[in-house]
Design an enzyme around this catalytic site. Structure first.
Site, short mmCIF file in Angstrom:
data_model
loop_
_atom_site.label_atom_id
_atom_site.label_comp_id
_atom_site.label_asym_id
_atom_site.label_seq_id
_atom_site.Cartn_x
_atom_site.Cartn_y
_atom_site.Cartn_z
N MET A 1 29.87 29.30 44.79
CA MET A 1 30.05 27.87 44.52
C MET A 1 29.39 27.46 43.21
SD MET A 1 29.71 26.17 48.30
CE MET A 1 28.51 27.36 48.86
N THR A 2 30.22 27.03 42.27
CA THR A 2 29.75 26.54 40.98
C THR A 2 28.85 25.34 41.19
OG1 THR A 2 31.70 27.31 39.82
CG2 THR A 2 30.56 25.45 38.84
N GLY B 1 30.42 31.27 40.15
CA GLY B 1 31.07 31.96 39.04
C GLY B 1 30.15 31.96 37.82
N HIS C 1 36.22 37.36 39.92
CA HIS C 1 36.93 36.12 40.29
C HIS C 1 38.36 36.19 39.74
CE1 HIS C 1 37.96 32.15 41.30
NE2 HIS C 1 36.96 31.47 40.76
N HIS D 1 42.31 31.08 42.11
CA HIS D 1 42.23 29.64 41.83
C HIS D 1 42.86 29.21 40.51
CE1 HIS D 1 38.46 29.67 44.68
NE2 HIS D 1 39.54 30.18 45.23
N TYR E 1 42.38 30.77 37.46
CA TYR E 1 41.63 31.13 36.25
C TYR E 1 42.25 32.39 35.60
CZ TYR E 1 38.56 27.49 37.84
OH TYR E 1 38.08 26.27 38.23
#
Ligand SMILES: Cc1cc2nc3c(=O)[nH]c(=O)nc-3n(C[C@H](O)[C@H](O)[C@H](O)COP(=O)(O)O)c2cc1C
Length: 372
Positions: free
Chosen positions: A33-34, A66, A176, A179, A181
């Site tokens: 979680m950023t 991230g 990652h 989402h 990216y």
């Protein structure tokens, strides 16, 4: 349908699991979680304490927020931690040490935002937004199509970060690739319009991801775990799909397994929704079945709504985890990641395993504003 009980929760969640050379004491993972609490990209003591609290609360594995790999165009925020440069890496070493002292295990989530980069973002304001075709998630042609040198540089940046993670004492890495990216921009046909070896069908679209995995694999020890997080959904595109069919998913996962992935972290917003017609399996269930590798599920565990509704102002309440236990009892997937419920209460797992569910502090959107 069987519901939550302390005995069931202990039987299902409180079992060890092996991931590469790593043994996890239980099946619960803290979701990445950023948080944007790392000024100048450097995680400080407050970040170390925040993760150490979750380790002390008993989660089997922490996947960090991230963190940007060392490529000029990787990032978008000066408050998201970087995974390169002496100062940031020293901060990360202290985070890993604090988590280990609290009895936990931790992997950094390695991130490149690609076309989601904001104009003028640090650390190199002039660096372009880059992507497979220079196409942003809204369909606009607003960045640079990556050439082979750009691709090679990003692959190398991931490999360097993976090696750094191992030498700093982390327990593995997560790539990652979800989402919407950078890596996902290659996987998704809408943002990948290339006609070379990196585009076209799912084999071509997976090539960049597989090269990153292979380069990471080569730069770390054989048993150093590599988790690969992917999603069908993208930011603002919740019906998007990388794999339209189980066959496409199988092809994609097979290439990634060959490249060296140890576990698939299958990002869904609600773990209880089936992924393809004709089966109750969720995305993690399919990934485990098709790849033969361990799978991590995620999405609205213990909470009444999904995380994007929270950003639109909805309040989440604590819910029964009986269905999660059912699915894990059937071995549909191996591990479960918990996000917001662990932001609400760092002791979430300890309380669930002690029958103190009534004492859980529910997640509240206001908590995102502090690093408690
Ligand atoms: C504040 C916040 C920040 C997030 N940042 C990331 C991130 O950096 N990387 C990532 O893969 N997912 C990120 N996510 C998604 C979570 O990892 C998780 O998949 C999502 O919150 C669903 O789990 P939950 O319903 O248990 O919260 C974030 C979610 C939240 C709420």
């Amino acid at each position: 349908m069987p519901k939550y009980s302390v005995e069931r929760a202990r039987d299902v969640l409180d079992r060890p699991f092996s991931l590469g050379g790593l043994t996890l004491p239980n099946r619960v993972v803290m979701a990445p979680m950023t948080r944007e609490f790392s000024p100048g990209g450097v995680p400080g003591e407050d970040v170390a304490r925040y993760y150490a609290r979750r380790a002390a609360g008993g989660v089997g594995l922490i996947i960090t927020e991230g963190t940007y790999v060392g490529h000029d165009s990787a990032g978008s925020s000066a408050r998201v931690p970087r995974f390169h440069g002496d100062e940031a890496l020293a901060g990360w070493a202290a985070v890993a040490e604090a988590v280990h002292e609290a009895g936990g295990r931790i992997m950094p989530q390695l991130w490149h935002v690609g076309m989601e980069r904001a104009a003028g973002a640090p650390p190199v304001p002039d660096a372009p937004r880059v992507g497979p075709s220079g196409i942003a998630l809204d369909g606009s042609q607003s960045g640079k199509e990556m050439n082979q040198a750009d691709i090679d540089n990003v692959v190398a940046a991931y490999a360097t970060a993976a090696a750094a993670a191992e030498s700093l004492g982390f327990d593995g890495i997560e790539i990652h690739a979800g989402h919407g990216y950078l890596i996902d921009q290659f996987l998704w046909a809408f943002t990948n319009r290339r006609t070379d070896a990196y585009g076209g069908d799912i084999v071509g679209r997976t090539r960049f991801a597989a090269q990153i995995v292979a380069a990471c694999r080569e730069s770390v020890s054989e048993d150093f775990p590599i988790s690969f997080r992917f999603s069908q959904w993208k930011l603002n595109h919740y019906q998007a799909r990388v794999a339209e069919t189980p066959q496409e998913l199988e092809t994609m996962l097979g290439l990634l397994v060959d490249a060296g992935v140890d576990a698939f972290h299958c990002s869904t917003r609600r773990f209880h929704l089936p992924e393809f017609e004709g089966s109750d399996l969720n995305l993690a269930g399919w990934a485990k079945k098709l790849s033969g590798k361990p799978a991590i599920s995620v999405g609205s565990v213990g909470l009444s709504n999904e995380f994007l509704e929270v950003f639109q102002g909805a309040q989440a309440t604590v819910t029964d985890i009986g269905e999660l236990l059912d699915r894990m009892e059937r071995d549909e997937f191996d591990l479960v990641a918990v996000g917001r419920a662990l932001l609400g209460d760092s002791e979430w797992l300890r309380k669930v395993l002690a029958g103190q569910v009534g004492e859980l502090t529910p997640f509240d959107r206001a908590l995102i504003g502090s690093l408690h």
